[in-house]
Design an enzyme around this catalytic site. Structure first.
Site, PDB file in Angstrom:
ATOM      1  N   ARG A  38       0.873  -1.175   0.000  1.00 32.70           N
ATOM      2  CA  ARG A  38       0.000   0.000   0.000  1.00 32.70           C
ATOM      3  C   ARG A  38       0.908   1.223   0.000  1.00 32.70           C
ATOM      4  NH1 ARG A  38      -3.671  -2.725  -1.416  1.00 32.70           N
ATOM      5  NH2 ARG A  38      -5.620  -3.170  -0.326  1.00 32.70           N
ATOM      6  N   HIS A  42      -1.554   0.393  -9.783  1.00 32.47           N
ATOM      7  CA  HIS A  42      -2.164  -0.552  -8.828  1.00 32.47           C
ATOM      8  C   HIS A  42      -2.822  -1.738  -9.562  1.00 32.47           C
ATOM      9  CE1 HIS A  42      -4.006  -0.837  -4.535  1.00 32.47           C
ATOM     10  NE2 HIS A  42      -3.776  -2.041  -5.049  1.00 32.47           N
ATOM     11  N   GLU A  66      -3.507   7.626  -4.386  1.00 26.75           N
ATOM     12  CA  GLU A  66      -3.965   7.102  -5.686  1.00 26.75           C
ATOM     13  C   GLU A  66      -5.315   7.693  -6.062  1.00 26.75           C
ATOM     14  OE1 GLU A  66      -3.959   2.831  -5.434  1.00 26.75           O
ATOM     15  OE2 GLU A  66      -1.906   2.806  -4.691  1.00 26.75           O
TER      16      GLU A  66
HETATM   17  P1  NAP Z   1      -0.808 -11.574   5.099  1.00 29.18           P
HETATM   18  O1  NAP Z   1      -0.784 -13.020   4.726  1.00 29.18           O
HETATM   19  O2  NAP Z   1      -1.659 -11.129   6.222  1.00 29.18           O
HETATM   20  O3  NAP Z   1       0.716 -11.138   5.364  1.00 29.18           O
HETATM   21  C1  NAP Z   1       1.068  -9.881   5.860  1.00 29.18           C
HETATM   22  C2  NAP Z   1       2.507  -9.910   6.356  1.00 29.18           C
HETATM   23  O4  NAP Z   1       2.849  -8.581   6.790  1.00 29.18           O
HETATM   24  C3  NAP Z   1       2.722 -10.839   7.551  1.00 29.18           C
HETATM   25  O5  NAP Z   1       3.953 -11.520   7.428  1.00 29.18           O
HETATM   26  C4  NAP Z   1       2.776  -9.885   8.745  1.00 29.18           C
HETATM   27  O6  NAP Z   1       3.586 -10.306   9.813  1.00 29.18           O
HETATM   28  C5  NAP Z   1       3.423  -8.675   8.100  1.00 29.18           C
HETATM   29  N1  NAP Z   1       3.141  -7.473   8.878  1.00 29.18           N
HETATM   30  C6  NAP Z   1       1.932  -7.022   9.303  1.00 29.18           C
HETATM   31  N2  NAP Z   1       2.085  -5.904  10.019  1.00 29.18           N
HETATM   32  C7  NAP Z   1       3.424  -5.651  10.070  1.00 29.18           C
HETATM   33  C8  NAP Z   1       4.216  -4.662  10.682  1.00 29.18           C
HETATM   34  N3  NAP Z   1       3.658  -3.673  11.405  1.00 29.18           N
HETATM   35  N4  NAP Z   1       5.568  -4.717  10.514  1.00 29.18           N
HETATM   36  C9  NAP Z   1       6.125  -5.700   9.778  1.00 29.18           C
HETATM   37  N5  NAP Z   1       5.426  -6.680   9.170  1.00 29.18           N
HETATM   38  C10 NAP Z   1       4.094  -6.652   9.325  1.00 29.18           C
HETATM   39  O7  NAP Z   1      -1.261 -10.680   3.869  1.00 29.18           O
HETATM   40  P2  NAP Z   1      -1.113 -10.984   2.290  1.00 29.18           P
HETATM   41  O8  NAP Z   1      -2.253 -11.791   1.827  1.00 29.18           O
HETATM   42  O9  NAP Z   1       0.284 -11.481   2.028  1.00 29.18           O
HETATM   43  O10 NAP Z   1      -1.297  -9.503   1.712  1.00 29.18           O
HETATM   44  C11 NAP Z   1      -0.443  -8.465   2.133  1.00 29.18           C
HETATM   45  C12 NAP Z   1      -0.913  -7.121   1.634  1.00 29.18           C
HETATM   46  O11 NAP Z   1      -0.626  -6.969   0.245  1.00 29.18           O
HETATM   47  C13 NAP Z   1      -2.417  -6.843   1.682  1.00 29.18           C
HETATM   48  O12 NAP Z   1      -2.871  -6.500   2.969  1.00 29.18           O
HETATM   49  C14 NAP Z   1      -2.561  -5.689   0.708  1.00 29.18           C
HETATM   50  O13 NAP Z   1      -2.387  -4.451   1.370  1.00 29.18           O
HETATM   51  C15 NAP Z   1      -1.382  -5.897  -0.261  1.00 29.18           C
HETATM   52  N6  NAP Z   1      -1.874  -6.255  -1.611  1.00 29.18           N
HETATM   53  C16 NAP Z   1      -1.613  -5.435  -2.665  1.00 29.18           C
HETATM   54  C17 NAP Z   1      -2.083  -5.755  -3.939  1.00 29.18           C
HETATM   55  C18 NAP Z   1      -1.808  -4.901  -5.126  1.00 29.18           C
HETATM   56  O14 NAP Z   1      -2.651  -4.840  -6.012  1.00 29.18           O
HETATM   57  N7  NAP Z   1      -0.660  -4.275  -5.208  1.00 29.18           N
HETATM   58  C19 NAP Z   1      -2.844  -6.919  -4.124  1.00 29.18           C
HETATM   59  C20 NAP Z   1      -3.080  -7.750  -3.018  1.00 29.18           C
HETATM   60  C21 NAP Z   1      -2.587  -7.412  -1.769  1.00 29.18           C
HETATM   61  P3  NAP Z   1       3.241 -11.640  10.702  1.00 29.18           P
HETATM   62  O15 NAP Z   1       3.354 -12.785   9.706  1.00 29.18           O
HETATM   63  O16 NAP Z   1       4.301 -11.681  11.718  1.00 29.18           O
HETATM   64  O17 NAP Z   1       1.839 -11.444  11.186  1.00 29.18           O
END
Ligand code: NAP
Length: 316
Positions: free
Chosen positions: A232, A279, A261
């Site tokens: 994000r 995005h 955005e």
């Molecule tokens: P996820 O499985 O929940 O993984 C999130 C990771 O971020 C976890 O490893 C978590 O740590 C870590 N994290 C959370 N808060 C943190 C902090 N304060 N400091 C350091 N690390 C932190 O989520 P996901 O499915 O991989 O998706 C991640 C994100 O990608 C989404 O929330 C979204 O914002 C973004 N995204 C972007 C697009 C795009 O179009 N560009 C598409 C899809 C998703 P822990 O494992 O220790 O809990």
């Protein structure tokens, strides 16, 4: 009165989601923005909200909807939803994890390759007829380089799996170490950046990660380092990033997401050492279809009284 539940959309949703929604619900398409007076008249009937990962569902909006039961987000990120306000009212929130891991991980690798190998510039070199006058300057090799992943969740792990095929060494930071994974854990983004050639950001957005990547982290990444953000825009201090790119504090950046955005600062658009995307992390027909099916399945399950396929962690 219609027997179908009434649903408010809070984003321009794709036809392949609108079609099933129209069959199952009485729809009010972004009525709160399009016609606030008409919205006020029907607000008491709204039982569901459907939106995208970028949608804002504020405490104020939730407060206007006394019959609201569920907020279904077509996206994995739900940082625009005030989940605390929803929970306080007993409103369920659902999202669409997993089905987009491949696309977002593919795009992260594409951004790494594009910025390091200068693929957009090379394409222009050919199109603009500059090739006969001489070759492109040499670029930066990606295979075998050191990759740091900020956020080792579902998508972070899919990025790591792809990077292994490029012979990259992989390290990460997250809230907690994952001993089951064969990658080195660093407690802070700064510590990780100091040992990375490519730093890829893939955490959730929201208050807890705001400006996690700041001037200090960029300094640690250094003049040979590349930043890729597919998380994000809020996770990176955009002002600090622009300064770092202008001054050569880092080598370059590949960005799919931005602070404000769809507005991208002119200072960023003027730079040659960045690759900028609108995005598009999950924006393929296949994945958006799967996300729409999941968003609809969550709504269907709720109104059938069965467990939701994918509630957000706070609502499990
Ligand atoms: P996820 O499985 O929940 O993984 C999130 C990771 O971020 C976890 O490893 C978590 O740590 C870590 N994290 C959370 N808060 C943190 C902090 N304060 N400091 C350091 N690390 C932190 O989520 P996901 O499915 O991989 O998706 C991640 C994100 O990608 C989404 O929330 C979204 O914002 C973004 N995204 C972007 C697009 C795009 O179009 N560009 C598409 C899809 C998703 P822990 O494992 O220790 O809990």
């Amino acid at each position: 009165m219609s027997s179908k539940p009434e649903l408010l959309t809070v984003a321009r949703l794709a036809p392949f989601l609108m079609q099933p929604l129209q069959g199952a619900f009485t729809l009010h398409e972004r009525l709160h923005e399009e016609d606030p007076a008409a919205f006020t008249r029907i607000a008491g009937n709204i039982r569901a909200i459907c939106g995208s990962g970028e949608s804002k569902v504020s405490a104020e909006l939730i407060g206007q909807l006394p019959a609201l039961e569920i907020i279904s987000i077509m996206g994995v990120g739900y940082d625009g939803v005030d989940v605390a306000a929803a929970k306080a009212r007993g409103v369920m929130v659902s999202h669409t994890p997993d089905v987009l891991n491949d696309d977002v991980a593919d795009l992260a690798l594409a951004l790494m390759l594009n910025v390091a190998r200068r693929i957009p510039q090379a394409d222009q070199h050919v199109r603009q007829g500059r090739w006969p006058a001489g070759p492109m300057p040499l670029a930066r090799k990606m295979s075998g380089a050191r990759l740091g992943i900020v956020g080792m969740g579902r998508i972070g792990q899919a990025i790591a799996a792809r990077a292994r095929a490029f012979g990259m060494s992989i390290a990460y930071t997250a809230r907690s170490a994952k001993p089951a994974l064969p990658y080195a854990f660093h407690a802070t983004p700064r510590g990780l950046a100091a040992v990375s050639d490519f730093l890829v950001v893939i955490t959730p957005g929201g208050a807890a990660t705001r400006k996690l990547i700041d001037a200090d982290v960029l300094r640690a990444l250094g003049p040979e380092g590349y930043l890729v953000n597919v998380a994000r825009g809020s996770v990176v201090d955009e002002g600090a990033l622009i300064t770092a790119l202008q001054q050569g504090t880092i080598a370059g950046a590949g960005l799919d997401v931005f602070e404000n955005e769809p507005n991208v600062p002119e200072a960023l658009r003027a730079l040659d050492n960045v690759v900028l995307l609108p995005h598009i992390g999950s924006a393929t027909t296949q994945t958006r279809g799967a996300m729409a099916a999941r968003a609809f399945a969550n709504l269907q399950a709720h109104f059938a009284g069965t467990p939701l396929p994918s509630p957000v962690p706070e609502c499990r």
